[in-house]
Design a protein around this motif. Structure first.
Motif, PDB file in Angstrom:
ATOM      1  N   UNK A 602     -39.559  38.400  -0.088  1.00 55.02           N
ATOM      2  CA  UNK A 602     -40.944  38.340  -0.560  1.00 55.02           C
ATOM      3  C   UNK A 602     -41.499  36.927  -0.525  1.00 55.02           C
ATOM      4  N   UNK A 603     -40.606  35.946  -0.641  1.00 54.82           N
ATOM      5  CA  UNK A 603     -41.041  34.555  -0.632  1.00 54.82           C
ATOM      6  C   UNK A 603     -41.617  34.075  -1.945  1.00 54.82           C
ATOM      7  N   UNK A 604     -41.736  34.970  -2.931  1.00 53.66           N
ATOM      8  CA  UNK A 604     -42.375  34.573  -4.184  1.00 53.66           C
ATOM      9  C   UNK A 604     -41.841  35.389  -5.352  1.00 53.66           C
ATOM     10  N   UNK A 605     -41.687  34.730  -6.480  1.00 53.49           N
ATOM     11  CA  UNK A 605     -41.403  35.403  -7.744  1.00 53.49           C
ATOM     12  C   UNK A 605     -42.641  35.216  -8.619  1.00 53.49           C
ATOM     13  N   UNK A 606     -43.257  36.315  -8.983  1.00 51.43           N
ATOM     14  CA  UNK A 606     -44.453  36.261  -9.823  1.00 51.43           C
ATOM     15  C   UNK A 606     -44.210  37.121 -11.052  1.00 51.43           C
ATOM     16  N   UNK A 607     -43.939  36.513 -12.208  1.00 53.81           N
ATOM     17  CA  UNK A 607     -43.644  37.302 -13.408  1.00 53.81           C
ATOM     18  C   UNK A 607     -44.722  38.303 -13.776  1.00 53.81           C
ATOM     19  N   UNK A 608     -45.961  38.076 -13.363  1.00 58.95           N
ATOM     20  CA  UNK A 608     -47.034  39.020 -13.686  1.00 58.95           C
ATOM     21  C   UNK A 608     -46.817  40.384 -13.050  1.00 58.95           C
ATOM     22  N   UNK A 609     -45.969  40.452 -12.022  1.00 58.22           N
ATOM     23  CA  UNK A 609     -45.740  41.731 -11.339  1.00 58.22           C
ATOM     24  C   UNK A 609     -44.673  42.583 -12.030  1.00 58.22           C
ATOM     25  N   UNK A 610     -43.887  42.004 -12.940  1.00 56.83           N
ATOM     26  CA  UNK A 610     -42.814  42.791 -13.554  1.00 56.83           C
ATOM     27  C   UNK A 610     -42.626  42.542 -15.047  1.00 56.83           C
TER      28      UNK A 610
END
Length: 628
Positions: A602-610
């Motif tokens: 994914x290239x990105x970790x975005x806490x807002x998604x999980x």
């Protein structure tokens, strides 16, 4: 399927000896490693009454198993020398030093045959070193696999297939096989259509004995039937896997008929009868002792798969009354097995008349500089990769407070686990069930920074080598599970403020010094929230309140798919229900690697998604305040 380079007919060859010892004399190295010299011993009745006893010849066989991609004594995720609570060392570089010491010792004994060296499987998966040359720079592009390079340098005589050999697909496995200078054996890896072996079932090794006829040693390789489940995507419609015992009954007589004086089985199957896959297959996962007990004609078994240290065990074969020797040298190159078989001529044929085994500790010797030199460039490349950027994180995530509050760091672990299970179950009858996941705060020091993220950053959240499973549980069972987990908290009155040690790590009858963090599980939903509160003013067993899924109270008979690690599912921590729950998914994929793969893809970790706040601590309904 078949491979053009393989045939069921087996070659007969000679052992290769190397006599250089690293770090002092062979005797010194072996003594430090725990070697115990055992006098040659003949079983009672080995020769008839009257007349001189025949000459006894000792054949030594060394063995490793479950190397899992370890060459160096190095923890790639910590970027430091490997160490554990027992101060074990790991890797083939140290094993090589022990092997050379054994060879040198035997070479100094007159009229003693050269030893053999075997492996019992799980070789090309388990470390970033192995992963890199399967996924980042695959050996199908021409690079020599580091495990092939190391094992060729050391001079193995044969190896059995492990189940993890199939993790990266058949192209990688076949390329690895072709790179080896010794056979990769698997009598029960069979063509889907014809039932014929698709890897050599066995090999005959002719061992020279000064002044005598050679000893012909038959080495039979057997791998784990669980591959059919764990790597179904890679083997279905191509390879099928028969039972350990069933195929040993077929092939041991054939090895004897081919001229073997001695039969040694390298079995990637644990010692004692058990299966992680329940009744999903008609044959057991771990069956080495049962094989020794029920299949006549086996002299010794090099056991793998279970990651146990068993220096010596004897099993009596029911048909012949003969003793069969079994040994399991732990994992990762921590130990080298040493089997000693004493042979005498009986009616002109060599026969085993005495047996003994032990394990040598790799933490007592230095790494073999020759193996280090062969693999140093590969090692350096992988160290650079592990510390390099694989993605970014939109905001920092820390596990520092994960034991007592809902954090993005633990939600990330649960999200990756549940997502992997949901994708695997797509198209199955269970695909419509809600998916939950369970994770523990393994490492309070772990964090993923905002900005660039490396492999090591992600791996820090999951410091164990656990693999992912999924089971079905009812709402009542989920509540029982959470109640059990909540015994991690000390009972308090009032909302605090408390320090963490006043609330967490409560002593229990089974953990009198305090429940460790890794035995406290946090539960989360994938697409909908699984919400609950833990009232730590209440006694153990009645703390979970407000348990709901997607805003509705969880009913006792509601069905859930629950992603869980193999340690917990196998009974680790003694949590209720999970050990006996029906298993839906078990591909033996490491959870840590799933997390790394997610960030890489994914290239990105975005806490807002999980990340959502779905659970909390209360005391008589009021929030608990914890200050650090």
């Amino acid at each position: 399927m078949t491979d053009s380079n393989q045939t069921v007919d087996q070659a007969v060859d000679r052992s290769v000896t190397r006599r250089t010892v690293v770090g002092g004399t062979a005797a010194t190295a072996l003594a430090a490693a725990g070697f115990q010299a055992v006098p040659a011993h003949a079983d009672a009745g080995a020769h008839g009454a009257g007349g001189p006893a025949p000459r006894t010849v000792r054949l030594s066989v060394m063995g490793t198993t479950d190397l899992h991609g370890n060459v160096f004594n190095w923890d790639y995720f910590k970027n430091a020398e490997y160490d554990d609570s027992a101060h074990n060392d790991i890797g083939l570089a140290k094993i090589s030093t022990l092997v050379k010491a054994v060879r040198a010792r035997i070479a100094g004994e007159r009229r003693t045959p050269a030893p053999l060296l075997l492996d019992a499987g799980d070789t090309i998966q388990g470390t970033p070193l192995a992963y890199y040359f399967a996924k980042i720079e695959p050996i199908t592009g021409g690079h020599l696999h580091p495990m092939a390079a190391a094992m060729n340098e050391i001079g193995y005589d044969a190896a059995a297939l492990g189940n993890h050999e199939f993790n990266y697909g058949l192209d990688i496995l076949r390329k690895f096989q072709r790179q080896l200078r010794f056979p990769l054996l698997g009598a029960n890896a069979q063509d889907w259509t014809t039932g014929l072996p698709v890897f050599p079932p066995y090999v005959l090794k002719r061992v020279h004995v000064p002044g005598e006829k050679p000893i012909t040693v038959g080495i039979l390789g057997l791998t784990n039937p669980g591959i059919a489940i764990w790597d179904k995507a890679n083997v279905e419609n191509k390879i099928t896997f028969g039972g350990i015992v069933e195929l040993a009954k077929v092939w041991v007589p054939r090895v004897r008929q081919a001229g073997a004086d001695v039969v040694i089985v390298a079995a990637h199957s644990g010692m004692d009868l058990s299966s992680s896959y329940g009744d999903a297959l008609p044959v057991p996962e771990n069956a080495s002792a049962l094989m020794a007990e029920t299949v006549p004609g086996i002299d010794a078994v090099l056991v793998g798969h279970a990651h146990q240290e068993i220096p010596e065990r004897f099993v009596t074969n029911k048909a012949t009354g003969e003793q069969v020797l079994l040994v399991d040298p732990l994992k990762w190159g921590m130990r080298l097995a040493l089997i000693d078989l004493d042979l005498q001529k009986v009616r002109g044929r060599w026969k085993v008349v005495g047996r003994h085994s032990q394990v040598l500790n790799a933490n007592t010797v230095e790494a073999d500089p020759k193996v280090v030199a062969v693999l140093q460039k590969d090692h350096d490349k992988v160290v650079e990769y592990v510390n390099s950027k694989i993605g970014t994180c939109t905001e920092a995530m820390s596990a520092a407070t994960a034991p007592w509050e809902d954090t993005a760091a633990l939600d990330f672990v649960n999200f990756v686990q549940a997502d992997a299970v949901a994708k695997a179950l797509a198209g199955t009858p269970q695909a419509a069930l809600p998916v939950l996941a369970i994770a523990a705060p393994f490492n309070r020091a772990a964090s993923i920074p905002a900005g660039d993220v490396s492999v090591r950053d992600v791996a820090g959240l999951y410091i164990f080598d656990n693999t992912l499973l999924a089971v079905t549980m009812t709402g009542a069972q989920v509540k029982d599970y959470l109640e059990f987990s909540a015994q991690y908290f000390k009972q308090v009155s009032g909302p605090g403020p408390f320090t963490p040690d006043q609330v967490t790590n409560a002593p229990t009858p089974t953990a009198p010094s305090g429940t460790p963090d890794y035995n406290y599980d946090i539960l989360g939903g994938l697409t909908k929230p699984m919400a609950y509160t833990i009232d730590i003013a209440k006694p153990v067993g009645s703390r979970i309140t407000g348990l709901s899924y997607d805003g509705a109270p969880v009913t006792a008979d509601q069905q859930f798919v629950v992603a869980v690690n193999n340690y917990r599912q196998s009974g680790g921590g003694n949590f209720p229900h999970v050990k006996t729950a029906p298993v839906l998914y078990n591909r033996q994929v490491e959870i840590r690697q799933l997390m790394i793969d997610y960030v890489t893809a994914t290239g990105e970790v975005n806490p807002n998604t999980f990340h959502t706040t779905d659970w909390s601590l209360t005391t008589n309904g009021s929030p608990v305040v914890i200050s650090t």
